[in-house]
Design an enzyme around this catalytic site. Sequence first.
Site: not given
Length: 398
Positions: A64-66, A68, A154
Amino acid sequence: MTVQGTCDPGFSQVAEEFEANLASRGEVGASVCVIVDGEVVVDLWGGEAAPGVPWQRDTIGHVWSCTKGATALCAHMLAARGELDLDAPVVRYWPEYGAQGKDATLVRHLLAHQAGLPALREPLPPGAFYDWKLMAERLAEEEPFWAPGTAHGYHALTFGYLVGEVVRRVSGRSLGTFFREEVAEPLGLEFWLGLPEEQEGRVAPTIAADPPQIPPTFYIRAFTDPASIPALLLAHEGGYMAPGESDSRQAHAAEFGAIGGITNARGLAGMYRPLSLGGGDLVSREQLQVMAFTAVAGGDTVLAVPTHFSLGFMKSVDNRYLPPADSEGALMSATAFGHAGMGGSVGFCDPAARLAFGYTMNKQGPGLGINPRGQAMVDATYRTLGYQQVRGGGLWYI
């Protein structure tokens, strides 16, 4: 559940927390990796990747947002080479982006969640997130929700297209290709932004979080105010957030730079390893300082809780004083930076401690920050390194 791998005796606290996660904290399958001074001191995995299927050394999953953090790294690599000016207007590299009053938006605004484009006002067609050209065009045409640079909120789903399109324009390569050729392959990482089909059988499917008794404020706003940014963010995503869609082959194959990365703890920690040692061959020490410096802090326009970001990375934030539903933050040292993923996965580095850390799992937690399971191992790592936790600010000290 069986735990496998290696753990330096000095880091036994991390192993104990990992085992406790599986035994009594609802963990289903997971991996954790800790690298100190460039050496792997913890590399553990355990539980089930799927019902009746053990989590193996080479099991990978959706982080997921890892993701980014990987996308931001690509931008900083270009900046370190002098090919990208983070203080330049986005239109220098992406001229079409200047529509609707966005001509003064700086590249740093994209990285720091200050661009004012966390959502789209109009619905997207099914599968839109798999169409890079369409998403770039829609974002270029969109009017910002606030004047860029005046607030931060965010950009959960749009971050990857905004930063990734700049990477594409500057490098001449797609985001996934640039990451593979410049980061994953040189470092020997099993980490993909766009998973090859031959790797599909290794992926542990995501298990959604159990519904909380009281959801975070972000979700309350999304479900009670259809005109709110949280509601638009979740509603106008082309079906990506529908149950099971993120585990589809089409989703895994997409170069989705906000939340589409596929890897394991070893891949996350391995990406941050050179940064924990001063930048390695990825970025200069000067650029590393830019990556670590807090760019925005305080109330988040979108998440409705305090967040702290450098240019593209999460910084430590202590939200434990908030009501339980909003109390998850990310407790690291003041010099650390990285990114958590929805449900609790996390990867980060701490150059002052010469530390790189990665944690991934398949069963998500319900909060907005580092899940307590992951935080327990982060805490154990810092304790082992001689740090003590202090309440307030999410800071640590020796």
